[in-house]
Design an enzyme around this catalytic site. Sequence first.
Site, PDB file in Angstrom:
ATOM      1  N   HIS A   1      -8.665  -4.660  -0.005  1.00 47.66           N
ATOM      2  CA  HIS A   1      -7.352  -4.069   0.280  1.00 47.66           C
ATOM      3  C   HIS A   1      -6.541  -4.420   1.436  1.00 47.66           C
ATOM      4  O   HIS A   1      -7.343  -4.482   2.639  1.00 47.66           O
ATOM      5  CB  HIS A   1      -7.418  -2.586   0.469  1.00 47.66           C
ATOM      6  CG  HIS A   1      -6.238  -1.901   0.364  1.00 47.66           C
ATOM      7  ND1 HIS A   1      -5.474  -1.752  -0.768  1.00 47.66           N
ATOM      8  CD2 HIS A   1      -5.675  -1.095   1.527  1.00 47.66           C
ATOM      9  CE1 HIS A   1      -4.170  -0.694  -0.426  1.00 47.66           C
ATOM     10  NE2 HIS A   1      -4.327  -0.881   1.068  1.00 47.66           N
TER      11      HIS A   1
ATOM     12  N   ASP B   1     -10.690  -3.491  -4.540  1.00 47.07           N
ATOM     13  CA  ASP B   1      -9.723  -2.503  -3.703  1.00 47.07           C
ATOM     14  C   ASP B   1      -9.644  -1.372  -5.032  1.00 47.07           C
ATOM     15  O   ASP B   1      -9.436  -1.475  -6.150  1.00 47.07           O
ATOM     16  CB  ASP B   1      -8.120  -3.168  -3.620  1.00 47.07           C
ATOM     17  CG  ASP B   1      -7.477  -2.094  -3.173  1.00 47.07           C
ATOM     18  OD1 ASP B   1      -7.866  -0.822  -2.806  1.00 47.07           O
ATOM     19  OD2 ASP B   1      -6.144  -2.353  -3.128  1.00 47.07           O
TER      20      ASP B   1
ATOM     21  N   SER C   1       0.960  -1.180  -0.108  1.00 47.18           N
ATOM     22  CA  SER C   1       0.004  -0.159  -0.008  1.00 47.18           C
ATOM     23  C   SER C   1       0.762   1.268  -0.104  1.00 47.18           C
ATOM     24  O   SER C   1       1.631   1.520  -0.930  1.00 47.18           O
ATOM     25  CB  SER C   1      -0.930   0.090   1.377  1.00 47.18           C
ATOM     26  OG  SER C   1      -1.956   0.935   0.919  1.00 47.18           O
TER      27      SER C   1
END
Length: 327
Positions: free
Chosen positions: A294, A264, A162
């Site tokens: 996610h 996501d 991320s």
Amino acid sequence: MSDPYFDRIRALHMELEAVRPDAQQPGDPELIARLMRPRPTEAGYAAPAAEVSEVTIRVASDAFRIRIYRPYTAGADRPLLVWSHGGAFLGGDLDMPEADAVARELTARADAVVVSVDYRLCVEGVHYPAPNDDVVTAFGWAVQHAEALGADPARVSIGGASAGACLAAGAALRLRDAGEAQAASVILAYPVVHPVLPMPSTELAEKLASLTPAMAFAPEIFTPVLENYLGSPADEAAAYATPGVLAADLLGLPPTLIFNCEYDGLRASGEKFAEQLRAAGVEVVSETVPAVLHGHLNRPGLPEADETLTRMSEWITTHRHAPTVTR
């Protein structure tokens, strides 16, 4: 002095916290419940054992920590991964599963050394380039100390999840341009590397419509987070901060493995970046992990996370030599 970008994040957090748990939310509640429901494999999950130590690294007038994971058995010429957790650039720590469990799993599965980076978070006046500087510095430290850690300096990869994936990609770009030791490879788990999320495909847009705005990273959620990281408007983002803006100049980046999550909003960024890397002639493998939201590496007991960790282990084991940079 007030920090307008962090103040905006605080206000957003308060707004989200004020939503009652029983309030009607956009999205498909049955789908969301199914995606979030604990799986049987998670109940008994325990991360593998590893030899763990920590080092504090000074940078400018500040400092950050790295946590080093090694197999208990003696060895040499092992692969080494410099890894950065996620958390929207302002959260997360070395103890979260995405950091600790991932590091332990890769140490065990790949017989590798993992250096997990506790980069400075973007809170109250801290913005880019502070966290990026920390990841670049940690990579340099890892290369310098690789042999002492039982690893091969030519097998040092870099990666993250991320926000941490964004930092890893930016670090790889900075290392390329500095002409210093290059990463043998890059691993980006559900990355965000664009200051404005690319338009999703029709298929992805339909899935995002089934999620809440926060889960889908809607603009009203995404933009304040991204601009707090930058410390500037999104349209002023530097290439090292969000490498996706540098579509015309990605030549010479190391081989890159990208994992996206099916449900996501950041998948649009990961998919677009894979296209940009391919267009620049970079070796890239891009995969979508099915049936997960996610951040699935924060649930290492998931079968899907197990598969991702296996692929990551294979990747860092296979990529043994840093690429030659030709620009």
